[in-house]
Design a protein around this motif. Structure first.
Motif, PDB file in Angstrom:
ATOM      1  N   LYS A  23       0.829  -1.208   0.000  1.00 57.94           N
ATOM      2  CA  LYS A  23       0.000   0.000   0.000  1.00 57.94           C
ATOM      3  C   LYS A  23       0.865   1.262   0.000  1.00 57.94           C
ATOM      4  CE  LYS A  23      -4.209  -1.737   2.119  1.00 57.94           C
ATOM      5  NZ  LYS A  23      -5.191  -1.536   3.184  1.00 57.94           N
ATOM      6  N   ASP A  24       1.922   1.261   0.807  1.00 59.68           N
ATOM      7  CA  ASP A  24       2.803   2.434   0.846  1.00 59.68           C
ATOM      8  C   ASP A  24       3.438   2.683  -0.519  1.00 59.68           C
ATOM      9  OD1 ASP A  24       2.257   2.784   3.511  1.00 59.68           O
ATOM     10  OD2 ASP A  24       4.063   1.753   4.203  1.00 59.68           O
ATOM     11  N   VAL A  61      -5.283   4.072   1.669  1.00 57.39           N
ATOM     12  CA  VAL A  61      -4.012   4.454   2.294  1.00 57.39           C
ATOM     13  C   VAL A  61      -3.952   5.978   2.473  1.00 57.39           C
ATOM     14  CG1 VAL A  61      -1.519   4.609   1.898  1.00 57.39           C
ATOM     15  CG2 VAL A  61      -2.700   2.444   1.574  1.00 57.39           C
ATOM     16  N   LEU A  62      -4.336   6.702   1.440  1.00 61.54           N
ATOM     17  CA  LEU A  62      -4.331   8.169   1.519  1.00 61.54           C
ATOM     18  C   LEU A  62      -5.284   8.648   2.610  1.00 61.54           C
ATOM     19  CD1 LEU A  62      -4.336   9.092  -2.272  1.00 61.54           C
ATOM     20  CD2 LEU A  62      -2.492   9.515  -0.638  1.00 61.54           C
ATOM     21  N   GLU A  64      -6.326   6.989   5.309  1.00 65.25           N
ATOM     22  CA  GLU A  64      -5.778   6.655   6.628  1.00 65.25           C
ATOM     23  C   GLU A  64      -4.657   7.625   7.029  1.00 65.25           C
ATOM     24  OE1 GLU A  64      -4.509   2.563   6.648  1.00 65.25           O
ATOM     25  OE2 GLU A  64      -6.475   1.872   5.958  1.00 65.25           O
ATOM     26  N   ALA A  65      -3.783   7.907   6.084  1.00 66.97           N
ATOM     27  CA  ALA A  65      -2.678   8.822   6.371  1.00 66.97           C
ATOM     28  C   ALA A  65      -3.197  10.210   6.686  1.00 66.97           C
ATOM     29  CB  ALA A  65      -1.717   8.875   5.182  1.00 66.97           C
ATOM     30  N   HIS A  66      -4.190  10.647   5.933  1.00 68.32           N
ATOM     31  CA  HIS A  66      -4.766  11.978   6.160  1.00 68.32           C
ATOM     32  C   HIS A  66      -5.450  12.037   7.531  1.00 68.32           C
ATOM     33  CE1 HIS A  66      -6.335  15.874   5.078  1.00 68.32           C
ATOM     34  NE2 HIS A  66      -7.571  15.469   5.293  1.00 68.32           N
ATOM     35  N   SER A  68      -4.858  10.197  10.150  1.00 69.66           N
ATOM     36  CA  SER A  68      -3.828  10.124  11.180  1.00 69.66           C
ATOM     37  C   SER A  68      -3.154  11.476  11.374  1.00 69.66           C
ATOM     38  CB  SER A  68      -2.799   9.064  10.793  1.00 69.66           C
ATOM     39  OG  SER A  68      -1.723   9.068  11.679  1.00 69.66           O
ATOM     40  N   THR A  69      -2.854  12.128  10.258  1.00 74.94           N
ATOM     41  CA  THR A  69      -2.229  13.452  10.319  1.00 74.94           C
ATOM     42  C   THR A  69      -3.151  14.450  10.998  1.00 74.94           C
ATOM     43  OG1 THR A  69      -0.970  13.009   8.310  1.00 74.94           O
ATOM     44  CG2 THR A  69      -1.258  15.318   8.912  1.00 74.94           C
TER      45      THR A  69
END
Length: 170
Positions: A23-24, A61-62, A64-66, A68-69
């Motif tokens: 995913k990364d 993935v995008l 989740e990262a967003h 989390s940020t």
């Protein structure tokens, strides 16, 4: 850098096979798309067993990262504002002690005003950060959309080349 072959792209991603595309690395692959020759990108995307799963995985993935940020940013902001509120409480309590001189009052009030200015600056900084984070997610979603369009467009182009009925007859 312009990527002209699958091998160059695999090397840049640090993978031996497209089956190793985590995913990364999907996100990195999407970010690299503008630097790839169109035909190379289409050939790569055709190799993905289920393109929909790839695109969905990349968007997840995008997301989740967003999230989390944003969560970490929210916590940081709350801690900062809570700290400044505590400083103002301490300064305010100094005003309530006895009869502070004019100089002491002025000093305390100036520091209270400083904390308010700091909060305003932090708020502006945070808004810029959030806008930047939004732009990054929008760019990632755009890359996923571009992959989808390229994939579908490529399939249509390949199918039309294979279909003899589409030849121009006069």
């Amino acid at each position: 850098m312009r990527y002209k072959s699958e091998a160059e792209i695999k090397q840049a991603l640090g993978i031996e096979s497209w089956r190793n595309l985590s995913k990364d690395k999907m996100v990195r692959f999407a970010a690299m798309m503008p630097d790839m020759d169109t035909e190379v990108a289409l050939k790569i995307v055709e190799q993905f067993p289920v393109f929909k799963d790839f695109a969905t995985g990349m968007v997840d993935v995008l997301k989740e990262a967003h999230e989390s940020t944003l969560s970490a940013n929210k916590q940081s902001q709350e801690n900062f504002h809570r700290s400044l509120e505590h400083v103002r409480e301490i300064l305010g309590s100094q005003l309530d002690k006895g009869e502070p001189s004019w100089e002491e009052r002025k000093f305390i009030i100036e520091h209270i005003m400083d904390t308010l200015r700091m909060e305003g600056e932090k708020d502006s900084e945070n808004k810029k950060f959030l806008f930047g984070a939004f732009k990054m997610v929008a760019a990632g979603a755009g890359a996923a959309l571009a992959l989808g369009v390229a994939f579908v467009g490529g399939k249509i182009m390949l199918e039309s080349k294979d279909d003899p009925d589409d030849s121009m007859e006069e």
